[in-house]
Design a protein around this motif. Structure first.
Motif, PDB file in Angstrom:
ATOM      1  N   GLY B 123       0.824  -1.203   0.000  1.00  0.00           N
ATOM      2  CA  GLY B 123       0.000   0.000   0.000  1.00  0.00           C
ATOM      3  C   GLY B 123       0.858   1.252   0.000  1.00  0.00           C
ATOM      4  N   ILE B 124       1.881   1.262   0.875  1.00  0.00           N
ATOM      5  CA  ILE B 124       2.781   2.421   0.934  1.00  0.00           C
ATOM      6  C   ILE B 124       3.424   2.647  -0.432  1.00  0.00           C
ATOM      7  N   ILE B 125       3.900   1.542  -1.025  1.00  0.00           N
ATOM      8  CA  ILE B 125       4.553   1.652  -2.329  1.00  0.00           C
ATOM      9  C   ILE B 125       3.598   2.225  -3.366  1.00  0.00           C
ATOM     10  N   ALA B 126       2.363   1.707  -3.371  1.00  0.00           N
ATOM     11  CA  ALA B 126       1.394   2.152  -4.378  1.00  0.00           C
ATOM     12  C   ALA B 126       1.126   3.644  -4.235  1.00  0.00           C
ATOM     13  N   ILE B 127       0.950   4.113  -3.003  1.00  0.00           N
ATOM     14  CA  ILE B 127       0.673   5.538  -2.801  1.00  0.00           C
ATOM     15  C   ILE B 127       1.862   6.370  -3.270  1.00  0.00           C
ATOM     16  N   SER B 128       3.056   5.961  -2.863  1.00  0.00           N
ATOM     17  CA  SER B 128       4.232   6.733  -3.223  1.00  0.00           C
ATOM     18  C   SER B 128       4.420   6.800  -4.729  1.00  0.00           C
ATOM     19  N   ARG B 129       4.100   5.697  -5.430  1.00  0.00           N
ATOM     20  CA  ARG B 129       4.316   5.693  -6.873  1.00  0.00           C
ATOM     21  C   ARG B 129       3.245   6.462  -7.621  1.00  0.00           C
ATOM     22  N   LEU B 155      11.500  13.956  -1.924  1.00  0.00           N
ATOM     23  CA  LEU B 155      12.386  13.023  -2.622  1.00  0.00           C
ATOM     24  C   LEU B 155      12.535  11.723  -1.834  1.00  0.00           C
ATOM     25  N   SER B 156      12.606  11.812  -0.507  1.00  0.00           N
ATOM     26  CA  SER B 156      12.705  10.589   0.285  1.00  0.00           C
ATOM     27  C   SER B 156      11.486   9.710   0.038  1.00  0.00           C
ATOM     28  N   PHE B 157      10.310  10.359   0.057  1.00  0.00           N
ATOM     29  CA  PHE B 157       9.063   9.628  -0.127  1.00  0.00           C
ATOM     30  C   PHE B 157       9.025   8.952  -1.506  1.00  0.00           C
ATOM     31  N   ALA B 158       9.458   9.698  -2.530  1.00  0.00           N
ATOM     32  CA  ALA B 158       9.454   9.134  -3.882  1.00  0.00           C
ATOM     33  C   ALA B 158      10.462   7.993  -3.993  1.00  0.00           C
ATOM     34  N   SER B 164      11.676   0.444  -3.163  1.00  0.00           N
ATOM     35  CA  SER B 164      11.058  -0.708  -2.498  1.00  0.00           C
ATOM     36  C   SER B 164      10.418  -1.633  -3.517  1.00  0.00           C
ATOM     37  N   LYS B 165       9.756  -1.047  -4.512  1.00  0.00           N
ATOM     38  CA  LYS B 165       9.055  -1.887  -5.473  1.00  0.00           C
ATOM     39  C   LYS B 165      10.045  -2.769  -6.225  1.00  0.00           C
ATOM     40  N   LEU B 166      11.102  -2.134  -6.766  1.00  0.00           N
ATOM     41  CA  LEU B 166      12.044  -2.907  -7.573  1.00  0.00           C
ATOM     42  C   LEU B 166      12.808  -3.911  -6.715  1.00  0.00           C
TER      43      LEU B 166
END
Lengths: 271, 273, 263
Positions: B123-129, B155-158, B164-166
């Motif tokens: 979920g965190i990854i999806a929101i950030s992306r 930038l940290s958030f992005a 994380s995803k990759l």
């Protein structure tokens, strides 16, 4: 963190005592750099605002909810513009990126020492600069509007597409090219029969991938005046119309999700 | 062989056509005409003010010429400060982003973490992306005020979403046997990650991190447009005042730094792999 | 028909792949080129149609000297030399028919070939050739759907539709199983007989070469070590070409296989 990482590294990399000291020094320098960076950032931060942030955030939240749903009626044209900026920008970019990629690939460039560096320069310079900066520049040159957005997206995408494409060209199977050359085909025929069929899947994949990214980027181009839904976002922000802002953000999120879904589907169909 | 069934004489003398990519005739024509109609509609709705564009060509030429004679000096202190701020943001946000994305990547890999953790991390990854950097920056500037802190947080958030995803994908596709061997020796979860998983994904983590540093620098150049610190503000001012030679100087610096970073990442990636 | 005159190829690295090779191939003769890997077999074949530029020496096709031709006239001469490759070298993503027709590229203009508007006579010929090798029903299949043997047949069709006088064949069987290898070799030799084509076949399988060809040339370190009929390949000769090894077994097994084939 450093010690844990170091232990981890030790598993697959044996070090002598000297190397070990070297690594410690490296980590130390790293930490010092980071600490320095953080100090500088914190120096130019007004910490009063930061401590106040939770209150401001909840305040924003209450003001932004619920979104002003009826505002959606005014977003039709901006969404259409955003779609056009991304699509037309991608098409223009591909038209230019294809020849640039052929000029940049080691195995197809007409001249390694004159033309290839030039093509690489185009790729690097268009790729390094964000589409928002290109948009700023184009607005200064040709005035605000959708057209500036299309061109900004196009320029930014040239380098991206050309880079991936020329890497694909360099990876082709050379014997297929040899076979076509051996039939007595001309240079252009070798291109059309020997090279193009081999890179076509990569080309389609790159095009769709970039289109997906361009949808995201074109949603914010309006912030600098280059058309699309970002214009509405920008004007809503200027008048602090937070319910409109939240609606626009929701629309952008949906657009991004849809474009990612479309691009994944199309890529799946091709490859 | 079934060549006996196939009578080649039927084919001889008949024209041959390449079988089309889309088999169904109807679908093919619907796709083609649909695309053409879209293009026409899109073209019609973009009103281009050609006389304005024509006027602009002169300025465009000036800008291109400015690249041959960039002005590094007259706003050197602004450029210098902006660049330093961009670099500070890049370094700090990359470090923090990478450190946070490692545990999130572990959480988002289905083969090392339990389902609830997996869902939260995904979920965190999806929101950030899904959120554009620039939009996050606008919100954070509104919350934390102007300055590099907002840019750093953006930038940290992005970085978290990207890395994380990759990394999670890499962990999910790692060699099971190696990890199982460590597990079989009775290792604790942390030991298992340290010995069984980390060595396998380390090269990819380093490669991706350096790539992300590159992206963060490029992004840091635009965050200034919305007040989140960095060189973007200087650049924006330069364009507003039509100071193309200063703008060209800034763009050249950005290009050179990006090229240097790419060169560096090439070397590092070649060494770790 | 084909004459190599003191052909030399030295690569940029300094490796001398060919050392003054002289070979004369009359019309209709099928010649096998044997030798260990790295002996220069592939280089020799590629120097003839100048996929690799020879360093010095001359190549005559009939009376035309190939090594000094401009790129335009070289293309015209390449049409008379069909080439068959080890890994088939088909354009995987094009159909079988397009692959065969690509052999006509030297004869049609760019736009015709771009739009796939080949002359009717070419299309008819392509169907006849595909029928000859037993693949006419596969014409509209994509090349990557075919098996190895089938792909090599398509490769043969592509070479033959050029209407060549000479076939250059580079390890046609190296990626195929033994049975298919023989079928392909037999097919190539039959077609050469039917059309009175000369052929140079690179092959590392000595037994297979002996089975099908009239003449064998042995190459070692870029120099011709043996040139004669296949019966002349005695253990001594093979040692000369390949180095010390127990050759009796190879030669005997050839005899056995020969019996099998005639059965």
């Amino acid at each position: 963190m450093p010690s844990q990482n170091k232990n981890g590294l030790k598993v697959w990399q044996k070090r002598t005592a000297r190397e070990s000291i070297f690594h410690w020094v490296l980590w130390l320098i790293g930490i010092m750099i980071f600490t320095y960076c953080w100090q500088q950032i914190s120096k130019s931060t007004t910490w009063f605002f930061v401590w106040d942030a939770p209150r401001i955030a909840t305040d924003l939240w209450t003001r932004a909810t619920p979104p002003k749903w009826e505002y959606i009626s005014q977003l039709g044209k901006p969404i259409w513009d955003t779609l056009n900026i991304a699509t037309l920008g991608t098409i223009f970019a591909l038209i230019i990126a294809v020849p640039v990629a052929f000029l940049a690939a080691r195995n197809t460039t007409p001249s390694r020492f004159l033309i290839r560096p030039f093509a690489l320069l185009i790729i690097v310079s268009t790729r390094s600069i964000n589409s928002l900066i290109w948009a700023l520049l184009l607005i200064a040159i040709i005035g605000p509007g959708v057209f500036a957005g299309v061109i900004a997206i196009a320029i930014r995408s040239i380098g991206f597409c050309a880079k991936l494409l020329y890497e694909a060209i360099e990876e082709i199977d050379e014997t297929q090219v040899e076979a076509i050359t051996a039939t007595g085909a001309s240079r252009w025929q070798v291109m059309v029969y020997g090279i193009v069929p081999q890179i076509l899947p990569a080309f389609a994949g790159i095009a769709v991938f970039r289109w997906d990214i361009n949808i995201r980027e074109s949603t914010v181009l309006g912030l600098v005046g280059a058309g699309g839904i970002g214009l509405q976002l920008s004007s809503s922000l200027n008048v602090l119309a937070w319910p409109q802002v939240s609606l626009i953000l929701i629309v952008i999120l949906i657009a991004v999700v849809i474009s990612e879904w479309v691009s994944a589907k199309v890529r799946g169909a091709i490859i | 062989m079934n060549t006996d069934i196939f009578n080649v004489q039927v084919k001889i003398g008949k024209p041959w056509k390449k079988p089309p990519f889309v088999q169904s005739n109807l679908l093919r024509w619907v796709l083609i005409t649909g695309f053409v109609i879209y293009l026409i509609a899109a073209y019609m709705t973009i009103d281009v003010n050609w006389s304005r564009v024509y006027e602009g060509l002169e300025r465009g030429k000036k800008f291109v010429l400015a690249f041959t004679n960039p002005d590094f000096t007259s706003r050197s202190s602004d450029i210098w400060e902006g660049m330093i701020e961009s670099i500070l943001m890049t370094v700090a946000s990359s470090v923090v982003g990478i450190l946070i994305s490692i545990p999130i990547a572990l959480g988002a890999a289905r083969n090392v973490s339990p389902l609830p953790v997996y869902l939260i991390c995904r979920g965190i990854i999806a929101i950030s992306r899904a959120l554009q950097e620039i939009i996050v920056a606008i919100l954070l500037v509104a919350i934390f005020g102007f300055g590099p802190l907002a840019g750093f947080l953006t930038l940290s958030f992005a970085t978290i979403g990207f890395l994380s995803k990759l990394l999670a994908e890499d962990i999910e596709s790692m060699d099971k046997v190696q990890a199982e061997a460590i597990k079989a020796s009775g290792a604790k979860w942390t030991q298992w990650i340290n010995y069984g998983v980390q060595p396998q994904v380390m090269p990819r983590l380093i490669g991706l991190s350096i790539y992300r540093v590159d992206i963060n620098f490029r992004e840091s150049a635009i965050l200034g447009l919305v007040g989140a610190g960095g060189i973007g503000a200087t650049l924006n001012t330069a364009f507003d005042r039509y100071e193309y030679d200063t703008a060209a100087a800034i763009l050249l610096i950005i290009i050179v730094i990006v090229m240097a970073l790419e060169y560096l990442s090439g070397i590092v990636r070649a060494r770790v792999q | 028909m084909l004459k190599l005159d003191k052909l030399v190829k030295t690569y940029k690295t300094g490796d001398q792949a060919l050392k003054e090779v002289d070979i004369d191939v009359p019309q209709g003769q099928v010649l096998a080129l044997i030798g260990p890997s790295g002996a220069g077999k592939s280089t020799l074949i590629r120097c003839i149609n100048r996929l690799v530029e020879p360093t010095s020496g001359k190549v005559y096709l009939d009376d035309i000297e190939l090594t000094s031709l401009s790129s335009g006239s070289l293309r015209r001469e390449r049409r008379r030399m069909g080439m068959i490759f080890q890994e088939y070298a088909l354009i995987e993503r094009l159909t079988v028919m397009e692959n065969v027709l690509s052999g006509r590229l030297g004869y049609v203009g760019f736009w015709r070939s771009f739009l796939r508007k080949f002359p009717q006579s070419d299309i008819d010929e392509a169907y006849r050739l595909l029928d000859r090798v037993g693949l006419a029903h596969m014409a509209d299949k994509r090349a990557d759907e075919l098996s190895g043997g089938q792909r090599q047949r398509v490769g043969i069709c592509r070479a033959l539709i050029q209407n060549p006088a000479l076939l250059l064949v580079d390890e046609p069987t190296a990626s195929l199983d033994p049975k298919t290898s023989r079928q392909i070799m037999r097919l190539i030799c039959e077609l050469c007989r039917e059309r009175e084509l000369a052929a140079i076949i690179n092959i590392h399988d000595v037994a297979l070469a002996q089975m099908f060809v009239q003449r064998v040339v042995g190459l070692r370190f870029g120099a011709v070590q043996f040139d004669g009929p296949p019966e002349g390949l005695t253990p001594d000769v093979l040692t000369m070409i390949y180095g010390e090894e127990d050759w009796e077994a190879t030669i005997e097994s050839v005899d056995d296989e020969d019996d099998l084939v005639t059965l």
